[in-house]
Design a protein around this motif. Structure first.
Motif, short mmCIF file in Angstrom:
data_model
loop_
_atom_site.label_atom_id
_atom_site.label_comp_id
_atom_site.label_asym_id
_atom_site.label_seq_id
_atom_site.Cartn_x
_atom_site.Cartn_y
_atom_site.Cartn_z
N TYR A 161 29.90 45.47 1.60
CA TYR A 161 28.98 45.87 2.77
C TYR A 161 30.09 46.60 3.64
CZ TYR A 161 25.51 43.03 1.13
OH TYR A 161 23.98 42.79 0.84
N TYR A 162 30.06 47.86 3.26
CA TYR A 162 31.43 48.79 4.01
C TYR A 162 30.72 49.51 4.48
CZ TYR A 162 35.88 50.77 5.52
OH TYR A 162 36.95 50.92 6.25
N ARG A 163 30.61 50.36 5.76
CA ARG A 163 30.13 52.07 6.45
C ARG A 163 29.00 51.76 5.75
NH1 ARG A 163 35.33 55.69 4.51
NH2 ARG A 163 36.91 54.83 5.60
N ASP B 225 32.95 45.37 5.90
CA ASP B 225 32.10 44.51 7.20
C ASP B 225 31.43 43.15 7.15
OD1 ASP B 225 32.48 47.05 8.64
OD2 ASP B 225 30.79 48.17 7.66
N GLU B 226 31.29 43.02 5.74
CA GLU B 226 31.01 41.72 4.95
C GLU B 226 30.97 41.49 4.17
OE1 GLU B 226 25.99 39.18 4.76
OE2 GLU B 226 26.05 41.45 5.89
N ARG C 232 35.50 36.44 4.80
CA ARG C 232 36.16 37.13 5.28
C ARG C 232 37.49 37.53 3.99
NH1 ARG C 232 35.13 40.91 8.49
NH2 ARG C 232 37.52 40.90 9.57
#
Length: 280
Positions: free
Chosen positions: A164-166, A240-241, A256
């Motif tokens: 999950y990003y942006r 982000d996740e 991470r």
């Protein structure tokens, strides 16, 4: 003259189960991702084709074989995610082999029992549906165990990664490589190398083309990678996740990670990328 009676509902259900076993063998052999809904649709398509195959007796053998081949391709394309036409063809071929293995095992069982009939080149059990189903499941489980044993710890070599990003999301199916010990020099996080096509849903074609020329900018950092094939600098980002799970497991675990984007023509064994085995 004896007549062979075939019940459509029983034939559909038995082929639904047996095609599911063969698709499971195919996924295990080739390391394909398992998507429950697609898998069930593929099994249902196999069950429906078993009914249609009853009317292929009047066709020339070459045309009948072509129909079987197309059906195998359609079933595998529906049930197992394929990254390319070539991988879909490989799945269909492996499905043929799996069907032959399971069919040969069942034929051996039915020959010992002396209870089967041959119609249009296919054999049909003259056992009760329950006995036929149990014998198919038993033979399938034995074959799956043999495949798993011959491949070693096959499940430990693949895993799913959700990113999950942006505000966007993508899913990767990666090889788990114990030799991948890459560590991001900026964050000290383990590095997953993903193909540019796999992260297209996050960045888009234009941004990826720009990153291919300049591997930095807008939150992305260049990361140097050195291996046997030489050295390269790839753009990288920290999602982000990130969630990971070992192939065959249901639950995801949050991790991470650092994701490096690879623009080469590497296939990663038919997967979306390569990940450190220890993250799973």
């Amino acid at each position: 003259m004896e007549e062979t009676v075939i019940y459509a509902d029983v034939l559909f259900f038995l082929n639904f189960v047996t095609d599911g076993i063969c698709l499971g063998m195919t996924a295990l052999i080739l390391g394909r991702a398992f998507v429950p809904l697609r898998f069930l649709c593929g099994c249902a398509l196999g069950g429906l084709y078993s009914l249609a195959a009853l009317f292929l007796g009047d066709l020339h053998p070459i045309f009948a074989l072509a129909c079987h081949g197309f059906a195998a391709f359609a079933i595998c394309f529906t049930a197992l995610p394929a990254k390319s036409f070539r991988s879909a063809v490989a799945s269909a071929f492996c499905f043929f082999v799996s069907c032959a293995l399971l069919g040969g095992s069942l034929l051996a069982i039915y020959s010992l029992c002396g209870a089967f009939a041959v119609y249009n080149g296919a054999f049909y059990a003259e056992l009760s549906p329950t006995a036929t189903l149990l014998s198919a499941v038993t033979a399938g489980v034995v074959l799956l165990l043999c495949i798993m044993k011959s491949k070693g710890r096959a499940r430990a070599r693949h895993g799913d990664i959700e990113l999950y990003y942006r505000g966007k999301h993508c899913k990767l199916f990666c090889l788990a490589d114990s030799g991948n010990l890459l560590c991001c020099p900026f964050t000290a996080l383990p590095v997953v190398i993903a193909s540019a096509k796999a992260v297209n849903g996050i960045f888009g074609k234009e941004e990826l083309e720009a990153l291919k020329v300049t591997p930095a900018g807008n939150g992305l950092r260049p990361i140097p990678i050195r291996g046997i094939g030489g050295s390269v600098i790839l753009p990288s980002f920290v999602p982000d996740e990130a969630k990971v799970r070992l192939f065959g497991k249901k639950q995801y675990t949050e991790k991470r990670l650092c994701i490096a984007i690879d623009f080469s023509e590497k296939t990663f064994g038919g997967c979306d990328g390569i990940a450190p085995a220890n993250i799973f």
